[in-house]
Design an enzyme around this catalytic site. Sequence first.
Site, mmCIF file in Angstrom:
data_model
loop_
_atom_site.group_PDB
_atom_site.id
_atom_site.type_symbol
_atom_site.label_atom_id
_atom_site.label_comp_id
_atom_site.label_asym_id
_atom_site.label_seq_id
_atom_site.Cartn_x
_atom_site.Cartn_y
_atom_site.Cartn_z
ATOM 1 N N GLU A 60 -31.968 -6.203 40.114
ATOM 2 C CA GLU A 60 -33.256 -6.247 39.430
ATOM 3 C C GLU A 60 -33.483 -7.575 38.711
ATOM 4 O O GLU A 60 -34.557 -8.157 38.789
ATOM 5 C CB GLU A 60 -33.387 -5.098 38.421
ATOM 6 N N ASP A 77 -29.621 -1.687 39.842
ATOM 7 C CA ASP A 77 -30.446 -1.728 38.630
ATOM 8 C C ASP A 77 -29.522 -1.475 37.437
ATOM 9 O O ASP A 77 -28.968 -0.381 37.299
ATOM 10 C CB ASP A 77 -31.543 -0.641 38.693
ATOM 11 N N ILE A 79 -30.207 -1.322 34.173
ATOM 12 C CA ILE A 79 -30.790 -0.278 33.308
ATOM 13 C C ILE A 79 -32.056 0.229 33.994
ATOM 14 O O ILE A 79 -33.102 -0.431 33.956
ATOM 15 C CB ILE A 79 -31.199 -0.778 31.901
ATOM 16 N N ASP A 80 -31.947 1.373 34.637
ATOM 17 C CA ASP A 80 -33.162 2.024 35.127
ATOM 18 C C ASP A 80 -33.629 2.924 33.988
ATOM 19 O O ASP A 80 -32.843 3.701 33.442
ATOM 20 C CB ASP A 80 -32.857 2.835 36.398
ATOM 21 N N THR A 82 -35.725 1.307 31.489
ATOM 22 C CA THR A 82 -35.682 0.297 30.421
ATOM 23 C C THR A 82 -36.574 0.677 29.242
ATOM 24 O O THR A 82 -36.214 0.438 28.084
ATOM 25 C CB THR A 82 -36.152 -1.081 30.962
ATOM 26 N N ASP A 205 -34.575 1.000 42.139
ATOM 27 C CA ASP A 205 -34.851 2.260 41.441
ATOM 28 C C ASP A 205 -34.419 3.458 42.292
ATOM 29 O O ASP A 205 -34.131 4.529 41.751
ATOM 30 C CB ASP A 205 -36.363 2.434 41.163
HETATM 31 C C1 IPD Z 1 -38.734 2.149 36.091
HETATM 32 C C2 IPD Z 1 -38.323 3.605 35.981
HETATM 33 C C3 IPD Z 1 -39.538 4.508 35.905
HETATM 34 C C4 IPD Z 1 -40.492 4.295 37.048
HETATM 35 C C5 IPD Z 1 -40.888 2.828 37.142
HETATM 36 C C6 IPD Z 1 -39.643 1.954 37.265
HETATM 37 P P1 IPD Z 1 -37.091 0.216 35.197
HETATM 38 O O1 IPD Z 1 -37.581 1.330 36.289
HETATM 39 O O2 IPD Z 1 -37.522 3.996 37.064
HETATM 40 O O3 IPD Z 1 -39.184 5.878 35.929
HETATM 41 O O4 IPD Z 1 -41.650 5.071 36.854
HETATM 42 O O5 IPD Z 1 -41.717 2.635 38.247
HETATM 43 O O6 IPD Z 1 -40.038 0.602 37.321
HETATM 44 O O7 IPD Z 1 -38.207 -0.774 35.095
HETATM 45 O O8 IPD Z 1 -36.871 0.945 33.944
HETATM 46 O O9 IPD Z 1 -35.848 -0.337 35.807
#
Ligand code: IPD
Length: 254
Positions: A60, A77, A79-80, A82, A205
């Site tokens: 990411e 990723d 931190i998914d 974030t 993700d």
């Molecule tokens: C997000 C999360 C979120 C989803 C977003 C993603 P991030 O990832 O997974 O649930 O709805 O589309 O971008 O930005 O926290 O790595």
Amino acid sequence: MTAAAQKAARGLKRDFGEIEQLQVSRKGPSDFVSAADVKAEKVLRQELLKARPRFGFLMEESGETKGEDGHHRWIVDPIDGTTNFLHGIPHFAISIGLEMDGDIIAGLVFNPIADEMYYAEKGKGAFLNDRRLRVSARDSLADALLATGIPFRGRPGHAPFLTELERVMPHVAGVRRAGTASLDLAYVASGRYDGYWEKGLQPWDVAAGILLVREAGGFISDFDGSKEDLAKGHVVAANAKLHKPILDLLAGKA
Ligand code: IPD
């Protein structure tokens, strides 16, 4: 993969512990969180490189790095979820998928706060810690708990999302938006959610979660039922009985 995730998680847990203090400062914790993200990614890269020096990466924060091996790449990723992390909400995960010639062959999603490690290897099943996972057995939409994601501010798709929600809501028991796509998929794999849909996700993700769902006996596809495309990031996941009914609901056919 598990060793790399455990190591990165130690730092993330420490940083997450700092967030509460930072919430009260005017500047807010966002710079701190970006730094935590970058640090975790660095640890993951180092550890995965140590284990498999020739594999490539799609990460990411740092993007694509071609590997000498030309067949494998880690999709990561750090931190998914974030936004959850930033707000002190203990629902985020490290997500690591391993792709071989375009096919996801291993996946790991680790929520370090709940100490829940989900992992799967192609053809060998999906697990949560040491327990084998199965998707839910629910076959009625009326009993089904679904999850979804709402596009963030600045991203397209709010109007179509509201149409989808309007189509789905009257037919199911409830809809959640928990904010971490990899965990949404892991929850489908473990039968907590009966289904999940979201559009416009990034490969990191979903790479790991896709395999978790399949290896737990679930179905996952694009919105028209075709094979999901990592580059497009539209996914509908569910148990085998509810997958088609959910696709129909989303398409306005119900
Ligand atoms: C997000 C999360 C979120 C989803 C977003 C993603 P991030 O990832 O997974 O649930 O709805 O589309 O971008 O930005 O926290 O790595």
